[in-house]
Design an enzyme around this catalytic site. Structure first.
Site: not given
Ligand SMILES: *[C@@H]1O[C@H](CO)[C@@H](O)[C@H](O)[C@H]1NC(C)=O
Ligand SMILES: *[C@@H]1O[C@H](CO)[C@@H](O)[C@H](O)[C@H]1NC(C)=O
Ligand SMILES: *[C@@H]1O[C@H](CO)[C@@H](O)[C@H](O)[C@H]1NC(C)=O
Ligand SMILES: *[C@@H]1O[C@H](CO)[C@@H](O)[C@H](O)[C@H]1NC(C)=O
Length: 380
Positions: A149, A53
């Site tokens: 995610t 990320d």
């Protein structure tokens, strides 16, 4: 300037950088799946998804400022606070390493690398550069570094989404889908109470795996290129092929996709709508913006998402997908049939109940009609 040339530099940089970070994500995800003892599932620590990320955001932030100046406006999901804390030193070190390794491979993607290795401060600065909040006027890049995610952690679908918004309208959309193979047939469909798009058993990065979709507003074309593999050089745009939406407009033949997690949509309500319009196939539950990719490529015809009351959708979760689906021939609106408004900051303000993306107007009208008809009986 000709409309066609207007965003050509932006498009080129966006496609190349999303391609580069998608390959980086594949590597980070592969290390995660290889090491199952590492049962880190949350986003709040230095798990690989967190490393991915931050690393994507730093790499894209750095690259966009190299090409478009330090003042470039970038709206992105992560803020720099967490990573700057002393207790995040380990995470920051992992991010610095990942970003430098990624940027060093720039030439493979037609991008030049930094003159020298970037230090932590430069990495933090690149992440912080993505601190814009968008707005009604001017150009704003919008980034979701790793969308999905949970999909990433599970070795399943996730996406890197980058869009350019100009005076409130998304004009470029680029969607990196590292686990979405070029052909639908290469996917594993898990038949269950619902179907899930998965790549679990074919995870090792291979030639066929992964693609980048992209489109420019009003070009009437959406494109997809295969992710490069090993030491290959990105042949862009030569390796790209056009994608178009499915021509199916009969609900009984159509497939609808929706979020996997109950927290992100009301499955009961969407099942009711699906029943009312005569959608007979089981829903395809997919993590992340790969749902938009599935509509654009013709792998599914309908995407419905009904948020719970009070949840506000973020622009980075939709901007890239909307441009790509529309240019591939599809229609995207809120559940009331109105276009999404990307001009009012980080949220899709004024969104009516949810999102409906379809391969064509016929299906779209039917779904919006069914939502309208069944709304009174629900307490969303
Ligand atoms: C960058 O922004 C600052 C402050 O808003 C402004 O003074 C400066 O002229 C801008 N630089 C460029 C290259 O646009
Ligand atoms: C973003 O960070 C820069 C410093 O790096 C600061 O000058 C600017 O005001 C910040 N912008 C916003 C919108 O917070
Ligand atoms: C099928 O559904 C069951 C029950 O919800 C779940 O435990 C199982 O993991 C699912 N299988 C696959 C392949 O998704
Ligand atoms: C989901 O929709 C159903 C009806 O379609 C409704 O009864 C239920 O309250 C909704 N759930 C939530 C969490 O909003």
């Amino acid at each position: 300037m000709e409309e066609a040339d207007k965003y050509s530099k932006e498009m080129e940089v966006a496609v190349r950088v999303v391609h580069m970070v998608s390959v980086m994500c594949q590597k980070v995800q592969a290390s995660l799946v290889a090491d199952r003892s590492d049962q880190v599932k949350s986003k709040d620590d230095d798990s690989p998804v967190t490393v991915a990320d931050w690393s994507v955001q730093a790499t894209v932030g750095w690259t966009l400022s190299e090409f478009f100046g330090k003042n470039v406006s970038i709206v992105a999901e992560e803020d720099v606070e967490t990573l700057s804390k002393p207790e995040s030193a380990g995470l920051l070190a992992a991010v610095v390493k990942t970003v430098n390794e990624c940027l060093a491979e720039g030439p493979q993607f037609g991008l030049y690398p930094p003159d020298k290795t970037l230090g932590s401060l430069e990495i933090l600065e690149a992440i912080n550069r993505c601190n814009s909040t968008g707005g009604r006027t001017g150009r704003h890049w919008v980034l979701d570094p790793v969308d999905g995610t949970l999909g990433f952690v599970r070795g399943d679908q996730y996406a890197v989404a980058l869009a350019l918004i100009d005076d409130g309208k998304p004009v470029i959309g680029v969607l990196g889908c590292p686990n979405y193979p070029m052909k639908k047939e290469w996917l594993n469909y898990h038949q269950n109470s619902s179907q899930t798009l998965s790549t679990r058993s074919t995870l090792s990065p291979k030639r066929e795996q992964g693609c980048v979709l992209y489109a420019r507003r009003r070009s009437g074309q959406a494109w997809m290129q295969p992710l490069i593999h090993g030491n290959e050089k990105l042949q862009w745009p030569n390796s790209a092929q056009q994608v178009i939406v499915s021509s199916i407009d009969d609900p009984s033949l159509a497939t609808f996709c929706e979020p996997v997690e109950k927290a992100n949509t009301n499955h009961t309500f969407s099942t009711g709508v699906a029943h009312d319009v005569g959608l007979r196939n089981q829903p395809l539950r997919v993590h992340s913006m790969v749902k938009y990719a599935a509509i654009a490529r013709g792998d599914a015809e309908v995407f419905m998402k009904f948020s719970r009351a009070g949840y506000k959708e973020k622009i980075w979760d939709h901007a890239a997908g909307v441009v790509i689906v529309e240019e591939a021939g599809g229609v995207v609106t809120d559940a009331g049939g109105r276009p999404l408004d990307f001009s009012r900051g980080v949220y899709l303000e004024g969104l009516d109940r949810g999102i409906i993306a379809c391969s064509g107007a016929t299906l779209h009208d039917k779904i919006v009609g069914a939502v309208y008809a069944s709304w009174d009986s629900s307490n969303l």
